[in-house]
Design an enzyme around this catalytic site. Structure first.
Site, short mmCIF file in Angstrom:
data_model
loop_
_atom_site.label_atom_id
_atom_site.label_comp_id
_atom_site.label_asym_id
_atom_site.label_seq_id
_atom_site.Cartn_x
_atom_site.Cartn_y
_atom_site.Cartn_z
N ARG A 120 -31.73 114.95 33.95
CA ARG A 120 -33.67 114.89 34.50
C ARG A 120 -33.56 116.02 34.96
NH1 ARG A 120 -35.51 108.90 35.76
NH2 ARG A 120 -37.06 109.14 34.70
N GLN A 125 -37.25 117.85 29.89
CA GLN A 125 -38.40 116.47 30.19
C GLN A 125 -39.23 116.05 28.35
OE1 GLN A 125 -41.79 119.17 32.24
NE2 GLN A 125 -40.35 118.00 34.20
N ASP A 128 -37.49 112.34 28.14
CA ASP A 128 -36.90 112.07 29.02
C ASP A 128 -37.97 110.75 28.94
OD1 ASP A 128 -36.64 110.54 31.67
OD2 ASP A 128 -37.36 111.99 32.42
N SER A 131 -38.66 108.02 31.63
CA SER A 131 -40.06 108.62 32.29
C SER A 131 -41.07 108.64 31.12
CB SER A 131 -39.81 109.72 32.76
OG SER A 131 -39.95 110.31 33.40
N TYR A 225 -33.42 110.51 42.86
CA TYR A 225 -33.70 109.20 42.61
C TYR A 225 -33.70 108.45 43.98
CZ TYR A 225 -32.90 108.35 37.87
OH TYR A 225 -33.45 108.83 36.61
P1 NAD Z 1 -36.37 104.24 39.24
O1 NAD Z 1 -37.26 104.04 38.01
O2 NAD Z 1 -34.61 104.71 39.48
O3 NAD Z 1 -36.80 103.85 40.99
C1 NAD Z 1 -38.27 103.75 41.03
C2 NAD Z 1 -38.34 103.85 42.38
O4 NAD Z 1 -37.84 102.88 42.64
C3 NAD Z 1 -37.62 105.72 42.88
O5 NAD Z 1 -38.92 106.26 43.27
C4 NAD Z 1 -37.96 104.56 43.95
O6 NAD Z 1 -37.33 105.88 45.10
C5 NAD Z 1 -37.61 103.17 44.74
N1 NAD Z 1 -36.76 102.87 45.04
C6 NAD Z 1 -35.17 102.24 45.70
N2 NAD Z 1 -35.47 101.81 46.42
C7 NAD Z 1 -36.08 101.64 47.15
C8 NAD Z 1 -36.59 100.46 48.41
N3 NAD Z 1 -35.30 99.54 48.24
N4 NAD Z 1 -37.30 100.13 48.06
C9 NAD Z 1 -38.96 100.87 47.72
N5 NAD Z 1 -39.19 101.66 46.69
C10 NAD Z 1 -36.94 101.78 46.40
O7 NAD Z 1 -36.48 105.86 39.95
P2 NAD Z 1 -37.75 107.31 39.01
O8 NAD Z 1 -39.21 106.72 38.41
O9 NAD Z 1 -36.82 106.79 37.04
O10 NAD Z 1 -37.72 108.00 39.23
C11 NAD Z 1 -37.20 108.60 40.17
C12 NAD Z 1 -37.05 110.15 40.39
O11 NAD Z 1 -37.05 111.42 39.91
C13 NAD Z 1 -38.50 110.25 40.61
O12 NAD Z 1 -38.34 111.28 42.06
C14 NAD Z 1 -38.92 111.38 39.66
O13 NAD Z 1 -39.97 111.94 39.69
C15 NAD Z 1 -38.40 111.37 39.48
N6 NAD Z 1 -38.39 112.53 37.81
C16 NAD Z 1 -38.46 113.43 37.68
C17 NAD Z 1 -38.12 114.05 36.15
C18 NAD Z 1 -37.71 115.55 36.06
O14 NAD Z 1 -37.36 116.61 36.49
N7 NAD Z 1 -37.69 116.29 34.60
C19 NAD Z 1 -38.69 113.67 35.20
C20 NAD Z 1 -38.76 112.34 35.61
C21 NAD Z 1 -38.50 111.76 37.49
#
Ligand code: NAD
Length: 377
Positions: A120, A125, A128, A131, A225
């Site tokens: 990621r 992007q 992805d 996402s 994450y």
């Molecule tokens: P994910 O699907 O792995 O998890 C969903 C959410 O659950 C996360 O925000 C995580 O912090 C939260 N979580 C985990 N345990 C928890 C708990 N016990 N209680 C409450 N919440 C909890 O995450 P995602 O949606 O795939 O995204 C994760 C990160 O990756 C984010 O910071 C996102 O901005 C980042 N991201 C970056 C890029 C990039 O840079 N290209 C692209 C997509 C996402």
């Protein structure tokens, strides 16, 4: 390079490449063959594929000459057996959990790239798919909740009286959670969000929701994450949620920790405290669920509380989920085979990160580690 698109099996309604992407691949020097009827369930007709430059083929003709296979989900054992060694495969392959499937791909010499494993990073992007599909799932979760709830979402002031807005809690404010917050807000609900990653508070608030402070904070790994909470913190989080949960009409949970079972956040005792008619949509159902009583793959009535545990939300919005996924697949194919000629560079972070099997071996460190034990980051 000849790319083939098989019709997805089971209840999957998405298709890996939509006609627009086929047109772009053909223009870039690829040839594309699509199994007849592949796009039907998502709203893309065979005629549109033909106009875009794809050849339409029967299932028995797919494997012949295929150099790359574009799929949404993992291929069956028969499909893999029909592929020539060296065939490239892209799709959601569950590399951290489907050990048998990954080993089978290695045995058959398939060069497999998992959409889940694409790093990621900014450069990746456009590829992805986690996402893009989470965005769709977050939206659909709110639409399902609004449909199941015996209340209205918005504040209404009418001659027949005033209707108070629904109160919605989104637990886990990653990609799906943030989309759920935005969608619930647009429908007029009063929305609260919570995540263990403290950095998320600002994003929740910028969408017009309030951040629910449960007094629990977790660590964030280098990829952004969440790391898994300690057992003690998880128990504290459950207790704090149990306390606050009766305030909400709808709870949408999206909390995931990569490669691990979903953290259990809502015990049955918390569900029992919700008002009759309340709704929980558990987006983490595929990884076991964030709610103790979720039944993955279905929806249940638990003492008057509706608990939706569908594991196929993107597939329930198949047109746009396919359109977005297809652009992710297109970007990956153009990266792996610029100009339609396969040019794999395993020094490249995206290629190396996404590759799961190559030359008969499992080449992904995280996949190998997951086979040996739990992944922690
Ligand atoms: P994910 O699907 O792995 O998890 C969903 C959410 O659950 C996360 O925000 C995580 O912090 C939260 N979580 C985990 N345990 C928890 C708990 N016990 N209680 C409450 N919440 C909890 O995450 P995602 O949606 O795939 O995204 C994760 C990160 O990756 C984010 O910071 C996102 O901005 C980042 N991201 C970056 C890029 C990039 O840079 N290209 C692209 C997509 C996402």
């Amino acid at each position: 390079m000849r790319v083939v698109v098989p019709k997805e099996t089971g209840a999957e309604r998405r298709v890996a490449l939509v006609p627009d992407s086929v047109g772009r691949l053909v223009a870039a020097g690829f040839s594309v063959a699509v199994e007849r009827g592949s796009g039907d369930a998502a709203g893309f007709s065979d005629a549109e594929y033909e106009t875009a430059g794809a050849g339409l083929v029967a299932p028995s003709e797919l494997a012949a000459g295929a150099e790359a296979v574009a799929r949404v989900s993992s291929p069956s054992a028969e499909e893999v057996a029909a592929l020539a060694p060296g065939t490239v495969l892209v799709g959601f392959l569950s590399p951290l959990t489907d050990t048998v499937g990954v080993e089978r791909l290695a045995e058959h010499g398939v060069v497999a790239f998992a959409m889940e494993s694409i790093p990621r990073i900014t450069r990746a992007q456009s590829m992805d798919a986690l996402s893009s599909q989470s965005t769709v799932a977050g939206y659909k979760a709110v639409i399902l909740a609004a449909d199941r709830l015996p209340r209205l979402f918005p504040l209404l002031m009418t001659a027949a009286g005033t209707v108070a807005p629904a109160k919605v809690l989104i637990v886990g404010a990653g990609v799906a959670g943030l989309q759920a917050i935005a969608t619930a807000r647009r429908l007029g609900a009063v929305v609260s969000g919570f995540d263990v990653r403290p950095a998320v508070r600002e994003q929740v608030e910028s969408l017009g929701a309030s951040f629910l402070d449960l007094g629990v904070e977790g660590a964030e790994s280098s990829g952004g994450y969440a790391a898994e909470l300690t057992a003690e913190d998880q128990a504290r989080q459950q207790a704090a949620l149990e306390e606050r949960i009766p305030e909400f009409d709808v709870v949408i949970t999206t909390a995931l920790v990569p490669g691990r079972p979903a953290p259990q956040l809502i015990p049955a005792s918390a569900v029992a405290r919700m008002r009759p008619g309340s709704v929980i949509v558990d987006l983490a159902a595929e990884a076991g669920g964030n709610c103790e009583v979720t039944e993955p793959g279905t929806e249940i009535d638990h003492s008057g509380i509706r608990i939706v545990g569908f594991t196929d939300l993107p597939s329930r919005v198949p047109f746009h989920a396919s359109q977005l996924y297809s652009r992710n697949v297109l970007a990956l194919l153009l990266h792996l085979a610029p100009g339609g000629e396969l040019a794999l560079d395993f020094e490249d972070e995206i290629t190396a990160g996404a590759a799961v099997t190559h030359e008969g071996r499992i080449v992904n460190e995280r996949v190998r580690a997951a086979m040996e034990g739990p992944v922690t980051t």
